[in-house]
Design an enzyme around this catalytic site. Structure first.
Site, PDB file in Angstrom:
ATOM      1  CB  SER A 420      -0.923   0.013   1.228  1.00 34.31           C
ATOM      2  OG  SER A 420      -0.165  -0.107   2.409  1.00 34.31           O
ATOM      3  CG  HIS A 441      -2.794  -0.509  -3.125  1.00 31.93           C
ATOM      4  ND1 HIS A 441      -3.063   0.810  -2.851  1.00 31.93           N
ATOM      5  CD2 HIS A 441      -2.962  -1.174  -1.950  1.00 31.93           C
ATOM      6  CE1 HIS A 441      -3.373   0.939  -1.571  1.00 31.93           C
ATOM      7  NE2 HIS A 441      -3.316  -0.249  -1.007  1.00 31.93           N
ATOM      8  CD  GLU A 453      -3.550   3.558  -5.505  1.00 35.86           C
ATOM      9  OE1 GLU A 453      -3.557   4.795  -5.495  1.00 35.86           O
ATOM     10  OE2 GLU A 453      -2.991   2.872  -4.616  1.00 35.86           O
ATOM     11  CG  ASN A 491      -2.894   4.313   1.130  1.00 37.45           C
ATOM     12  OD1 ASN A 491      -4.059   4.478   1.478  1.00 37.45           O
ATOM     13  ND2 ASN A 491      -2.338   3.119   1.090  1.00 37.45           N
TER      14      ASN A 491
END
Length: 693
Positions: A420, A441, A453, A491
């Site tokens: 992540s 991800h 992702e 993130n």
């Protein structure tokens, strides 16, 4: 009957029994989107039918994918641009009302997807028959575009099945299965797919009687008195779920129903004016933009065979186990590896629960369970086309694992990491074929979060990236390709928001206040509840990885919680106490005064980082950035994403606010590089180019 008339989108035929079959088959498209041209031809056909009075009319679709996906949204965008929405809504209403007034019986035969304007078309028929098939889905999802049904949906559905059943269908936009549509009375009969037209002919000759109880309910719930009593109740229920200033369409639709009298013409008039008014709102324009962005993400995996049949997942924790379960659910053979069976079994148990919830029948459940196999020894690697690593966030451990996996590959297998936050430049060190390595991800919970992702690095083979995008499409996810820098896209943008909320929490701002202010902005869940849901251990791990890169600090207090075993929802305690999967939020002191800049302190760091991501080329363009953040974080959809929000609010205005926050609270609020990016100069309400049909 139709001599001398030629149609592009409709096929017409008349049987010896005098029944006319109208087949919708929009030219040049794999689906039936109801365009102005489709309606114009239907208008001509109905005019002829009204004169010739056949024994009956059946309307169905020639498309294997379904009946109709609804109105042509690309055309709707053009109507909105040229302020002709009202005129075109009224035109569609007239065509459908002419169909409804035909002196002969009419039956719509439905299979597959029947959405929006397609559903309104079948509502204009006297009766409806649907294929008894899992693929049959009937819905009025216009609220998801910031409008509501405009071709008679609000005028007809409540009168057909009763307002108490019809309003939830239109307010949620959720699709009805064939059996649910039958139980509600939306359709009159079900038939096997191969017998749909045969059964439709029988239904024309012998109409299915509507039960007296249903007719009585439809009448009783639509009287003037019932509308005055029920409307405030439904408004209150709706207001508990969404805010009117954020999503005006559901409230407008309730008002349309409340004001609509017994006459169909009055109801249609009120409906059309309401849709035309909603089409001008920023909410509708932003939600329509998101619809196009979603279609763009869906299309990224098109035209490529992923060449993947067997997926091997290493790491049976929450993420790895759920990725494996989802891939098996979508038809892939999956092997799931971990150190011992005791680590794999909980993932298999969760998978079974998912399949039981989604699949219903024992045969389908067992077939899917068989596709997901425990593999403690890791022997599945040798026959896998894709290996996904989903172990804990430690670069050394991941590289050591790759050293065991890669030598077992035979040809062009793909190695993917579900990291992540760790940059792929670090993880690819030591790989013999870094061109076949990338990030996939996923987000938690895997079964619900639509985004994946697809993480790039500068040695990635573009053909491998295309296969990865195609794999995401095959498992029903929305992929966005991102640069393999720390935190990637989602993130990296989410972390400043969460860290600032945690800082505010440590400063003494109550968690429920922070959650309330975030939801006021339009976030689906407040940051404190989100941190507990994600897991404080995950927040701390990702925060420590990203904080130095972002120039931020992890606020105090998290380590103490973790040392006490309070990781959030999964432990029953975190920043909140959790019971039955729900946070028990403490009451806020009535004398508590909310700081006036609280919302700005949480939201603007997210916007600031989004603009930095745009400047750094983390994604290919601003539209993909907005799509990634909306589908990855739930960022207020009605605002159109952080870049669209900056355009709409004004770049100079937001920069000035960040400068003010920086003076008050420190350099972490300073505007980052990218506020002069050309994409920010576009009109705040400019819609993206519509995708090809």
């Amino acid at each position: 009957m139709f001599e001398g008339l030629r149609f592009n989108h409709w096929k017409t035929s008349e049987g010896d029994d005098g029944i006319v079959t109208l087949t919708l088959d929009r030219v040049g498209s794999s689906v039936n989107a109801i365009s102005r041209a489709v309606l114009d031809e239907l208008e001509q056909i109905v005019e002829r039918l009204a004169i010739d009075k056949p024994a009956g009319v059946i309307i169905h679709s020639a498309k294997p994918s379904g009946f109709a996906v609804g109105a042509d949204i690309k055309e709707f965008v053009e109507y909105a641009r040229h302020d002709t929405v009202l005129e075109n809504i009224e035109h569609g209403q007239r065509v459908y009302e002419s169909l409804a007034r035909l002196p002969c019986p009419t039956v719509a035969a439905v299979h597959g997807a029947c959405m929006g304007g397609g559903t309104e078309l079948i509502l204009a028929c006297r009766q409806r028959i649907a294929a008894d098939d899992d693929k049959t889905r009937i819905a009025l999802p216009e609220v998801m575009l910031g409008i509501h049904p405009g071709w008679g949906g609000t005028a007809r559905l409540p009168r057909l099945i009763g307002a108490t059943e019809a309003l939830p269908v239109m307010l949620t936009g959720r699709a009805l299965s064939a059996k649910r549509a039958l139980s509600l009375g939306v359709v009159d009969r079900l038939a096997r797919s191969e017998e749909l037209l045969t059964e439709a002919r029988l239904l024309l000759r012998h109409a299915a009687p509507r039960p007296f109880a249903r007719r009585a309910k439809a009448w009783a719930t639509n009287t003037w008195l019932a509308r005055q009593i029920l409307a405030p109740v439904v408004l209150k229920q709706t207001a508990a779920k969404v805010r009117k200033e954020h999503y005006p369409a559901p409230f407008a639709m309730i008002d349309v129903w409340k004001r609509g009298g017994s006459g169909i013409q009055q109801r249609l008039k009120i409906e059309a004016r309401s849709v035309a008014k909603l089409a001008k709102t920023p909410t509708a324009q932003n939600l329509i933009r998101i619809f196009f962005l979603q279609e763009r993400l869906k299309g990224q995996g098109g035209g490529t065979d992923p060449g993947i049949k067997h997926v091997h997942v290493v790491g049976a924790g929450v993420m790895g186990g759920d990725i494996a379960a989802w891939a098996a659910f979508k038809g892939f053979e999956v092997t799931l590896q971990d150190r011992e069976m005791k680590f794999i079994q909980p993932a298999l148990d969760r998978a079974r629960q998912l399949y039981e919830k989604k699949l219903k029948t024992p045969e389908k459940i067992e077939a899917t369970v068989r596709r997901l196999r425990a593999d403690v020894e890791g022997s599945g690697v040798a026959s896998a086309d894709l290996a996904i690593e989903a172990i804990y966030e430690n670069a050394d451990a991941k590289r050591e694992l790759y050293g065991k996996i890669e030598p077992q590959f035979q040809a062009d297998e793909i190695l993917a990491t579900n990291t992540s936050s760790i940059p792929l430049d670090q993880l690819r060190e030591g790989l013999k074929a870094p061109r076949r390595f990338l990030g996939l991800h996923f987000f938690n919970p895997v079964a619900q979060m639509p985004l994946v992702e697809v993480v790039r690095h500068d040695q990635l083979d573009p053909a491998i990236e295309k296969r990865a995008l195609a794999f995401c499409k095959a498992i029903g996810k929305l992929p966005v390709a991102v640069k393999g820098t720390p935190g990637f896209l989602v993130n990296r943008i989410l972390m400043p928001y969460l860290l600032e909320a945690m800082r505010l929490y440590s400063e003494g701002v109550p968690g429920p206040v922070l959650d309330r202010e975030a939801k006021k902005f339009g976030m689906p869940m407040g940051p404190i509840e989100l941190a507990d849901t994600v897991g404080l251990d995950v927040c701390a791990s990702v925060g420590k990885e990203l904080a130095p890169f972002l120039g931020l600090e992890v606020p105090p207090g998290l380590d103490e919680k973790l040392e006490a075993g309070k990781r959030g929802k999964k432990d029953g305690q975190g920043l909140y106490v959790w019971q039955d999967g729900k946070p028990q939020k403490p009451e806020i002191d009535k004398d508590y005064v909310t700081p006036p800049d609280l919302q700005e302190r949480m939201i603007l760091p997210m916007v600031n980082e989004a603009i930095a991501c745009l400047a750094d080329g983390v994604v290919d363009d601003a539209d993909l950035l907005d799509a990634g953040v909306i589908f990855g974080t739930g960022f207020a959809p009605f605002r159109g994403g952080p870049i669209q929000y900056a355009r709409t609010e004004g770049v100079d205005k937001l920069k000035a606010k960040l400068d003010q926050l920086a003076q008050r609270y420190g350099d972490r609020f300073k505007p980052k590089n990218g506020w002069d990016h050309p994409a920010l100069a576009q009109s705040g309400l400019e819609l993206p180019a519509a995708p090809a049909a």
